[in-house]
Motif scaffolding. Sequence first.
Motif, PDB file in Angstrom:
ATOM      1  N   ASP A 501       0.793  -1.065   0.007  1.00 34.34           N
ATOM      2  CA  ASP A 501       0.387   0.174  -0.146  1.00 34.34           C
ATOM      3  C   ASP A 501       0.819   1.339  -0.015  1.00 34.34           C
ATOM      4  O   ASP A 501       1.825   0.861   0.408  1.00 34.34           O
ATOM      5  N   HIS A 502       0.471   2.438  -0.126  1.00 37.90           N
ATOM      6  CA  HIS A 502       0.640   3.640  -0.415  1.00 37.90           C
ATOM      7  C   HIS A 502       1.621   3.528   1.144  1.00 37.90           C
ATOM      8  O   HIS A 502       1.201   3.362   1.723  1.00 37.90           O
ATOM      9  N   PRO A 503       2.341   4.811   1.426  1.00 37.45           N
ATOM     10  CA  PRO A 503       3.052   4.573   2.494  1.00 37.45           C
ATOM     11  C   PRO A 503       1.556   5.403   3.168  1.00 37.45           C
ATOM     12  O   PRO A 503       2.135   5.279   4.585  1.00 37.45           O
ATOM     13  N   LEU A 504       1.498   6.259   2.551  1.00 32.10           N
ATOM     14  CA  LEU A 504      -0.024   7.449   3.274  1.00 32.10           C
ATOM     15  C   LEU A 504      -1.036   6.547   4.437  1.00 32.10           C
ATOM     16  O   LEU A 504      -1.450   6.915   5.174  1.00 32.10           O
ATOM     17  N   PHE A 505      -0.789   5.193   3.302  1.00 32.99           N
ATOM     18  CA  PHE A 505      -2.298   4.228   3.573  1.00 32.99           C
ATOM     19  C   PHE A 505      -2.312   3.603   5.005  1.00 32.99           C
ATOM     20  O   PHE A 505      -2.495   3.423   5.650  1.00 32.99           O
ATOM     21  N   GLN A 506      -0.274   3.501   4.237  1.00 35.04           N
ATOM     22  CA  GLN A 506      -0.273   2.826   6.039  1.00 35.04           C
ATOM     23  C   GLN A 506       0.171   3.046   7.099  1.00 35.04           C
ATOM     24  O   GLN A 506      -0.597   2.413   8.498  1.00 35.04           O
ATOM     25  N   LEU A 507       0.823   4.122   7.052  1.00 28.81           N
ATOM     26  CA  LEU A 507       0.294   5.319   7.863  1.00 28.81           C
ATOM     27  C   LEU A 507      -0.758   5.548   8.455  1.00 28.81           C
ATOM     28  O   LEU A 507      -1.210   5.493   9.925  1.00 28.81           O
ATOM     29  N   GLU A 508      -2.343   5.427   7.784  1.00 31.55           N
ATOM     30  CA  GLU A 508      -3.347   6.365   8.428  1.00 31.55           C
ATOM     31  C   GLU A 508      -4.134   4.362   8.834  1.00 31.55           C
ATOM     32  O   GLU A 508      -4.254   4.691  10.058  1.00 31.55           O
ATOM     33  N   ASP A 509      -2.886   3.768   8.526  1.00 31.36           N
ATOM     34  CA  ASP A 509      -3.571   2.284   9.019  1.00 31.36           C
ATOM     35  C   ASP A 509      -3.027   2.011  10.670  1.00 31.36           C
ATOM     36  O   ASP A 509      -4.445   1.488  11.809  1.00 31.36           O
ATOM     37  N   ARG A 510      -1.872   2.712  10.637  1.00 30.13           N
ATOM     38  CA  ARG A 510      -0.734   2.832  12.175  1.00 30.13           C
ATOM     39  C   ARG A 510      -2.442   3.137  13.016  1.00 30.13           C
ATOM     40  O   ARG A 510      -1.762   3.482  14.606  1.00 30.13           O
ATOM     41  N   ILE A 511      -2.066   4.946  12.718  1.00 25.49           N
ATOM     42  CA  ILE A 511      -3.128   5.837  13.526  1.00 25.49           C
ATOM     43  C   ILE A 511      -4.231   4.853  13.742  1.00 25.49           C
ATOM     44  O   ILE A 511      -4.464   5.499  14.991  1.00 25.49           O
ATOM     45  N   ARG A 512      -5.232   4.198  12.848  1.00 26.93           N
ATOM     46  CA  ARG A 512      -6.341   3.823  13.404  1.00 26.93           C
ATOM     47  C   ARG A 512      -6.315   3.276  14.538  1.00 26.93           C
ATOM     48  O   ARG A 512      -7.003   3.121  15.381  1.00 26.93           O
ATOM     49  N   ALA A 513      -5.046   2.033  14.284  1.00 26.84           N
ATOM     50  CA  ALA A 513      -4.549   1.319  14.888  1.00 26.84           C
ATOM     51  C   ALA A 513      -4.677   1.756  16.391  1.00 26.84           C
ATOM     52  O   ALA A 513      -4.903   0.866  17.784  1.00 26.84           O
ATOM     53  N   ALA A 514      -4.035   2.609  16.432  1.00 28.18           N
ATOM     54  CA  ALA A 514      -3.391   3.684  17.953  1.00 28.18           C
ATOM     55  C   ALA A 514      -3.986   3.840  18.993  1.00 28.18           C
ATOM     56  O   ALA A 514      -4.606   3.786  19.398  1.00 28.18           O
ATOM     57  N   LEU A 515      -5.667   4.633  17.535  1.00 26.51           N
ATOM     58  CA  LEU A 515      -6.612   5.544  18.572  1.00 26.51           C
ATOM     59  C   LEU A 515      -7.684   4.695  19.144  1.00 26.51           C
ATOM     60  O   LEU A 515      -8.724   4.768  20.237  1.00 26.51           O
ATOM     61  N   VAL A 516      -8.373   3.397  18.122  1.00 28.17           N
ATOM     62  CA  VAL A 516      -8.863   2.531  18.359  1.00 28.17           C
ATOM     63  C   VAL A 516      -8.455   1.978  19.934  1.00 28.17           C
ATOM     64  O   VAL A 516      -9.259   1.550  20.849  1.00 28.17           O
ATOM     65  N   GLY A 517      -7.056   1.425  19.896  1.00 31.34           N
ATOM     66  CA  GLY A 517      -6.608   1.272  21.200  1.00 31.34           C
ATOM     67  C   GLY A 517      -6.365   2.316  22.596  1.00 31.34           C
ATOM     68  O   GLY A 517      -6.595   1.808  23.245  1.00 31.34           O
ATOM     69  N   GLN A 518      -6.609   3.329  22.174  1.00 28.67           N
ATOM     70  CA  GLN A 518      -7.097   4.413  23.105  1.00 28.67           C
ATOM     71  C   GLN A 518      -8.164   4.345  23.552  1.00 28.67           C
ATOM     72  O   GLN A 518      -8.675   5.468  24.499  1.00 28.67           O
ATOM     73  N   GLY A 519      -9.454   3.742  22.778  1.00 27.58           N
ATOM     74  CA  GLY A 519     -11.034   3.373  23.084  1.00 27.58           C
ATOM     75  C   GLY A 519     -11.781   4.960  22.390  1.00 27.58           C
ATOM     76  O   GLY A 519     -12.566   5.325  22.924  1.00 27.58           O
ATOM     77  N   LEU A 520     -11.045   5.366  20.901  1.00 29.43           N
ATOM     78  CA  LEU A 520     -11.965   6.243  19.963  1.00 29.43           C
ATOM     79  C   LEU A 520     -12.341   5.591  18.937  1.00 29.43           C
ATOM     80  O   LEU A 520     -12.124   4.445  18.771  1.00 29.43           O
ATOM     81  N   PHE A 521     -13.382   5.950  18.514  1.00 28.79           N
ATOM     82  CA  PHE A 521     -14.336   5.979  17.520  1.00 28.79           C
ATOM     83  C   PHE A 521     -13.596   5.918  17.006  1.00 28.79           C
ATOM     84  O   PHE A 521     -14.264   7.859  16.371  1.00 28.79           O
ATOM     85  N   GLU A 522     -14.558   6.298  15.138  1.00 27.44           N
ATOM     86  CA  GLU A 522     -13.672   6.628  14.134  1.00 27.44           C
ATOM     87  C   GLU A 522     -15.345   6.688  13.728  1.00 27.44           C
ATOM     88  O   GLU A 522     -16.325   6.074  13.798  1.00 27.44           O
ATOM     89  N   THR A 523     -15.417   8.214  13.113  1.00 25.35           N
ATOM     90  CA  THR A 523     -16.496   8.649  11.871  1.00 25.35           C
ATOM     91  C   THR A 523     -15.890   8.890  10.504  1.00 25.35           C
ATOM     92  O   THR A 523     -15.066   8.679  10.033  1.00 25.35           O
ATOM     93  N   GLN A 524     -17.005   9.034  10.294  1.00 26.31           N
ATOM     94  CA  GLN A 524     -16.401   9.500   8.316  1.00 26.31           C
ATOM     95  C   GLN A 524     -17.505  10.358   8.384  1.00 26.31           C
ATOM     96  O   GLN A 524     -18.970  10.176   8.402  1.00 26.31           O
TER      97      GLN A 524
END
Length: 813
Positions: A501-524
């Motif tokens: 995947d593009h490095p930006l997409f990989q970064l987004e995946d890492r950010i999602r994993a970290a924030l979900v681990g902190q108890g945050l919910f993703e919105t769109q």
Amino acid sequence: MNVSTRWLKDMVPGLSGSPKELAEHLALRGAPVEEITSPGEALGDIVVGKVVTAGQHPNADRLSLCEVDGGDGVVQVVCGAPNVKAGSFYPFAPVGSVLPGDFKIKKAKIRGEVSQGMLCSSKELGLGTDHEGILEIHGDFKPGQSFVHALGLGDATLDVEITANRGDLLSHAGVARELASEGDGRVVFPDFPDATELAPEYVVDAKEAVAGEVSIRIDDPDLCSRYLGAVIRGVAIGPSPAWLQERLRGAGSRPINNVVDATNYVMLEMGQPLHAFDLDQLAGSSIVVRRAGKDESKFTTLDDEDRTLTDDMLMICDAGGPVAIAGVMGGQNSEVEEATRDVLLECAHFDPKSIRSTRKALGMSTDASYRFERGVDPEGMQIALERCAALIIATAGGELDGPVLDCSPHPFEAQVVDLRLSRVHRLLGIPFDARYVTRLLEPLGFTVGGETDGVLHVRVPGYRSYDVTREVDLIEEVARTHGYDAFPSDLRPSRPGTVPDHPLFQLEDRIRAALVGQGLFETQTPAFAPANEGDVEVANPLATTEPVMRVALLPSLVRRLEYNLARGNRDVRLFEIGTSFSRTASGCPPHEETHLAAIVTGRRTPPHWSVADEALSIWDLKGLFAEMLETAYHGGARLLPGSEVPASTSEPVRGLASRLDPDRSLVAVSDDGSVIGWGGRMADGAVDTPPWAGDVFTFELRLPDEPRPAPVATYDPLPHYPAVERDLALVVPDALPVGDVDDVVRTTAGRELEALEIFDVYTGEGVPEGTRSVAVRLRFRSAKGTLKDKAVDRSVGKVLQRLEEELGVKARG
């Protein structure tokens, strides 16, 4: 789109099946049927009644006493509606009949007069909501004939759901093409009773077509590419014949008169809106297609409404001014009336965007505008005009006068799309040969011109020129007509991709994993925003309240937070990764950036009986912000107090810094000095919160376009030698960030410094005013041997000396 099943079966020879079976087939083709209705199902007892006489009830002021011929003789009926009149036809429920709702009609005496039946309103028949007057039906009827048959209510009507890209399905012909394979593969147009075949001549001109006293000119060819006009003289306006009225009612349309009904019939049949002008009302017997003039601000349409015009609206005009709003509705000043004898029949092709813009600006929608803004068939105009003219002559009399005028500044050219059979196989997973693909496409109107080395040359018909422009569109048509349910359900052999995947997409995946681990919910949230939240205007906004593209994600998250708080949700933790848009130079596309935004409020940890609740603080936000900054930039950026960077000159997310508490705000700065994000506590009044809600904390960060690779994890063996710790109490000025102290210590202490920990902050007695005492623990360790106290003391001495020289920080005595 209301579709008559009888009409469909007349257009597709050999088509059979119940309405439910036809609906199932259309659903498999991507046109689901929302409802199947048959208005006359519960009206089998109702007949057509003719009122022979109508007079005042002798014992009641608001009742009428009528004599009604219901086919079995004349009977007396008491009626309470004011619109009943002798000589007219109405739906009649004789004694013994049952109305919808299981209401049985009985012989009754009303105010001393016997009533043997009932004249019915639309509401009583379940055909509408009007209960004030009796439903008068127009046409030539025989008393006693079935009301259902007279009004064409025995037909089954399919309510077909049409997507915005399939304007061709807004006609019976379009739906018939989808069902052609269920018959003998053809779509035919039924002959009209008593009609003669027309073979008119055409006068074609790119600028102005003239024949005799009639002329047609297009002044705005960018909005109208073709305009046909036919003159029919000697018509007699009156009711349409019963077969035409029945057909229109079966498709959900109300008959008006023979000329208007003819235009509506062809529109429902072919999807081409037409309009008939009273030729005698056209000044100069001319048609000019142009934008409205600056002095033409008002126009009265056929519905007796005064419309406000603007100079970008396309109008149909005569020598004196506008006579119709192009593609939307005609005007009262050229309406076909009972006295009309000569008509000019219009058939035009307008720009869909222009019609949509005009219709939205006027706040109206018509059957014509609904079709024009989705695109009508540029190749079917001539057939539509000739069929409509033939139908008018068959039902209203008259004759075609002179040639048909054809003003065509931009003739339509059909597109030929190459279709590779190998590509069909690759996308759909199974092979298709040329003969089978041809058999699938031709009933839909596509013309396969031949095959060259496995490539079919497919001509796209005009009515599909809006949505079929690429090879993949043709492959979709092959899949639809083959049948999605006919594809094998087993998993075919495949080869996994090796491209990362593009490095930006990989970064987004890492950010999602970290924030979900902190108890945050993703919105769109949608990218459309109110006018004060962006500067990139949307050409055709979905809502007038959201006319721009967002420049920041935070306002949308704030609205989601307020939504949750309004419903009693105290603990809210949300984040979003999305695109922001900002205006660039004129004529250039907007600048787009990927942003990360988060917003939190409530308790630090989930509630539990064993511990007291503790609210989130600015330090929680700082920790979260710092973690995301490190994840995205890997040491290439740092956090600073918000007061150190002027919001007026450096703010990347407009409107964000002004909504933060200036004493508890943070700014993210990259190594090159540019501001890449803001965060902190939302200022009082910046968020609509209930009294019980806690502080709200947020940040928004611009993600790098080309993120650095994530650091590779390395292995360090466990230490063999003990650590040496030193605790320092440092007197630090209040205005000095502790982060600066941290930087000096780490760069001075040497390689043996293993860890630095701040474990206490003290202010009060013994500490000078304007300063605080910060307790720091330094841990030293060497991989080569046990450190001696003298070596550690030297490193600590260097740290204290540099702290005092550079920052004015001293060890507390």
